[in-house]
Design a protein around this motif. Structure first.
Motif, mmCIF file in Angstrom:
data_model
loop_
_atom_site.group_PDB
_atom_site.id
_atom_site.type_symbol
_atom_site.label_atom_id
_atom_site.label_comp_id
_atom_site.label_asym_id
_atom_site.label_seq_id
_atom_site.Cartn_x
_atom_site.Cartn_y
_atom_site.Cartn_z
ATOM 1 N N GLN A 59 0.813 -1.216 0.000
ATOM 2 C CA GLN A 59 0.000 0.000 0.000
ATOM 3 C C GLN A 59 0.849 1.270 0.000
ATOM 4 O OE1 GLN A 59 -3.411 -0.041 -0.256
ATOM 5 N NE2 GLN A 59 -3.162 -2.255 -0.469
ATOM 6 N N ASN A 546 -4.888 5.954 5.039
ATOM 7 C CA ASN A 546 -5.252 5.096 3.916
ATOM 8 C C ASN A 546 -6.761 4.907 3.897
ATOM 9 O OD1 ASN A 546 -5.867 2.416 5.456
ATOM 10 N ND2 ASN A 546 -3.859 3.062 6.227
ATOM 11 N N SER A 553 -8.111 1.512 -3.462
ATOM 12 C CA SER A 553 -7.479 1.923 -2.202
ATOM 13 C C SER A 553 -6.433 2.996 -2.497
ATOM 14 C CB SER A 553 -6.820 0.737 -1.494
ATOM 15 O OG SER A 553 -5.758 0.220 -2.272
ATOM 16 N N CYS A 554 -6.159 3.818 -1.505
ATOM 17 C CA CYS A 554 -5.135 4.848 -1.666
ATOM 18 C C CYS A 554 -4.471 5.117 -0.323
ATOM 19 C CB CYS A 554 -5.722 6.133 -2.250
ATOM 20 S SG CYS A 554 -6.996 6.908 -1.235
ATOM 21 N N GLN A 555 -3.260 5.648 -0.386
ATOM 22 C CA GLN A 555 -2.512 5.936 0.828
ATOM 23 C C GLN A 555 -1.701 7.213 0.636
ATOM 24 O OE1 GLN A 555 -1.207 2.691 3.070
ATOM 25 N NE2 GLN A 555 0.645 3.644 3.869
#
Length: 619
Positions: A59, A546, A553-555
């Motif tokens: 991630q 996150n 998904s993103c962080q």
């Protein structure tokens, strides 16, 4: 600073969900800390150990192991080259020579210089988890774990899997004059596969990364190949084998002697091999191992003229170990021996060799269900420095099912490198064969709270290093030379918060915050110019959030660092992932706000960098 306050504000707005949403299970409790002596479940650790899992790495907005470690509380990564080319690593204000890096428990000490210790032959996709142990740890890992140790543990699967990762990126900035035409860009590919069953399993990984640079003469090429295998003869006996090779070639503009080294280059090769076995006889376990690490460092001050100002270094370290443990009524007893044989052949260090032998004894026990601890002693003999003893003690008290307090006192030793002792690189640097090893005592106390999806930890440590080694000179007309500079004292405080929870409707959110404050003091009686003594971090603040919904998904990660004698810098990175069946598409922006900063030498780190990639995973 505005970016930091914005990040904290976002975190605070989501914090109120914590008591309303569903808990997630804590997978870290099942991780077994892969110490060479007595293996311990993470949930039973009696000192400050951080774990970074493969899931967390996937991630992160990172391309290299160096970048992963830069987001770890207390760890200081100082990169001379971007994209994983070269980096020095230290923990809690120490130097790179005082931190030990291991691969599956095999020490990667480079007797020439710690500059090459991070030339490790594994791509990120081959890593199962990373263990970060803070504080002097001689009784756990032996010499050179003066301020801490980092152990990289690779995957072990009993079923076939395949992971293919390709990526490319650019700053979209035109090349500097003399560096050709076009823009700065680069990319890479990594392949990691496992195959086997309950009895036999193998891991094979390879990667290639090529970048034409991010400023004049900063191009890099890195090749890695790695194998790890395990054969279970029966329930009580097994054999393990590991082998890897890494080669890095990079423009070394500003690495060591700016501005004169603008046209320099460096090629670093390293290999590692290990063969071990594990045998269980009732409650007694015996684990012998033989390992070897070879290094080849070719530094070219003038990359286009190899007839002058070229340094070649060949090093080799052969390691023999015999580790054992016995379950008894009073606890687990660990006893063992290790021998290390080092040698170097170098154009400006010469030919030298030495031996290092160590023996340890350790007891891990508990009193009732509340108090856990371990106590041990490491005895070290070096052919140049005779015998030294290094004791240590760890205690942890379980207040209840969620709260735990722990304290530790430990000691350690750092043996001078061959560069410290014998380098002849006048007029710039010259070694000192009369310096003595560094010795340290580290004291730490911390409190932890852990309730499924929420973790909190805060602590204080104090460390004193006797015979601290630093490179110094009286004035600019003389070369730098190492001396035992006196005592290096440092105290620090740290705090970490991590939380994740389910928002419902296939949405997940998490955040983490960490802060470290260090206060170093050098006791010395002279006004010599110091090369390294005050380069440690003063403040380190790391924040990340996150978010995931469905297959997306993103962080976002942010690092704020301030050193003793340098301006602070603030770097923010972002990554987004979208999964389509077995394929994950991802994009990242590193250094979002185009911060101008350096970490080591005179090498400015890359400005804003954009990247795209795809990962195929089959298992």
């Amino acid at each position: 600073m505005k970016k930091i306050f914005l990040t904290i504000g976002v975190l605070a707005s989501f914090f109120s969900f914590a008591q309303q949403k569903k808990d997630q299970s804590n997978q870290l409790d099942d991780v077994i800390i892969q110490g060479n002596r007595i293996q311990t479940p993470f949930s039973q650790a009696t000192r400050d150990i951080q774990i970074v899992t493969q899931q967390e790495i996937e991630q992160m907005p990172v391309r290299s192991l160096n970048e992963v470690l830069s987001y770890i509380s207390g760890v200081d990564i100082r990169q001379r080259g971007p994209f994983g080319a070269q980096a020095d690593i230290s923990i809690d204000g120490g130097t790179s020579e005082q931190t030990l890096v291991l691969l599956n428990g095999v020490k990667l000490i480079d007797a020439q210089s710690a500059h090459n210790m991070m030339n490790i032959p594994i791509p990120l996709s081959a890593i199962d988890h990373i263990e970060i142990l803070r504080g002097a740890a001689a009784r756990i890992y032996g010499i050179n774990a003066l301020t801490g140790a980092i152990n990289i543990v690779t995957k072990t699967l009993d079923h076939p899997s395949l992971n293919i990762d390709v990526h490319s990126g650019s700053s979209f900035k035109n090349k500097d004059e003399g560096d050709g035409s076009g823009i700065y860009w680069g990319g890479g590919a990594a392949l990691t596969g496992t195959f086997g069953n309950k009895k036999v399993n193998h891991l094979l990984a390879a990667s290639q990364n090529n970048y034409n640079g991010q400023r004049y003469n900063s191009a890099s090429k890195a090749s890695k190949i790695f194998y790890d295998g395990n054969y279970n003869i029966n329930d009580n006996n097994s054999i393990q084998a590991m082998a890897g090779y890494a080669r890095s070639h990079y423009g070394a503009n500003g690495f060591y002697a700016a501005p004169g080294d603008v046209n320099s280059a460096e090629i670093v090769k390293s290999s590692v091999f290990s063969l071990s076995s594990r045998h269980k006889f009732g409650k007694f376990i015996l684990a012998p191992r033989i390992s070897d690490r070879y290094g080849d460092d070719d530094y070219r001050y003038f990359k286009d003229d190899l007839s002058t100002a070229r340094s070649r270094h060949y090093t080799n370290a052969l390691m023999l170990e015999l580790n054992s443990s016995l379950e008894t009524a009073i606890g687990t007893i660990g006893i063992g021996w290790e021998s290390r044989f080092e040698k170097i052949s170098s154009s400006n260090i010469g030919k030298h060799k030495r031996e290092n032998h160590g023996a340890y004894a350790e007891l891990k026990s508990s009193i009732g269900r509340k108090l856990e601890g371990s106590v041990g002693l490491y005895a070290n003999y070096n052919t140049d420095y005779n015998w030294q003893l290094y004791p240590g003690l760890d205690l942890a008290y379980l207040i209840d099912t969620h709260w735990k307090i722990s304290a530790s006192a430990g000691s350690g030793e750092r043996v001078p490198s061959f560069t410290d002792l014998y380098l002849d690189q006048r007029p710039g640097n010259i070694g000192n064969p009369d310096i003595q090893p560094e010795s340290a005592w580290n004291y730490e106390g911390n409190i932890q709270y852990n309730k499924k999806n929420f973790k909190f930890q805060a602590g204080y440590f104090y460390r004193t290093i006797s015979d601290f080694i630093d490179w110094v000179r009286e004035n600019e007309s003389e070369p730098y030379a190492p001396i035992n500079f006196g005592k290096n004292k440092i105290q620090g405080i740290y705090g970490r918060i991590q939380q994740s929870f389910d928002l419902g409707h296939k949405q997940k959110f998490g955040y983490h915050l960490s802060y470290n404050y260090l206060n170093p003091i050098i006791d010395r009686s002279s006004d010599l110019q110091s090369k390294y003594a005050l380069e440690s971090l003063k403040h380190q603040f790391i924040a990340g959030i996150n978010y995931g919904i469905g297959q997306f998904s993103c962080q976002l990660e942010n690092r704020l660092l301030k050193r003793e004698l340098a301006d602070g810098y603030d770097v923010a990175d972002f990554r987004a992932n979208y999964q389509i069946n077995k394929i994950t598409l991802y994009s990242s922006i590193n250094n979002i706000f185009d911060a101008q900063y350096t970490e080591a030498g005179a090498v400015p780190m890359p400005t804003r960098w954009f990247a795209l990639g795809a990962k195929f995973k089959l298992q």
